[in-house]
Scaffold this motif. Structure first.
Motif: not given
Length: 104
Positions: A42-43, A46-47, A81, A95, A97-99, A102
């Motif tokens: 997930i990270l 989005h990186r 986060e 917002e 990313i809520h890695a 999630s």
């Protein structure tokens, strides 16, 4: 009728005895590592730039820790986060990313 004794084999409690069983310890390890892999994916998705990473570390006995680590970058793990509100130091709101949330 069964009798359950709370003091099992010197562990002090039934919970402590069960927590230290090899199968339970393996499952804790597996859950932490798999969650860390999901959070890392997930990270990465989005990186755009930066040095943030997911780390998985084992505690002293039973504990496992999955962390979002940005100590090499801007130290913005909480903002990555959870996001940031309006009036950030150089950008508007964003917002998170809520890695970690999630992943589990």
């Amino acid at each position: 009728m069964a009798i359950i004794y709370d003091n099992v084999g010197g562990w002090g409690s039934l919970d402590a005895y069960i927590a230290h069983l090899p199968g339970v310890r393996r499952e804790l390890s597996r859950t932490a590592r798999e969650g860390g892999q999901r959070a890392e994916a997930i990270l990465r998705a989005h990186r755009h730039a930066g040095h943030a990473r997911i780390t998985v570390t084992k505690g002293d006995r039973l504990d496992w820790f999955v962390n979002l680590d940005d100590t090499r970058g801007l130290r913005a793990a909480a903002a990555i986060e959870f996001g940031r509100g309006p009036g950030g130091w150089h950008r508007g709101s964003a917002e998170g990313i809520h890695a970690l949330r999630s992943a589990f």
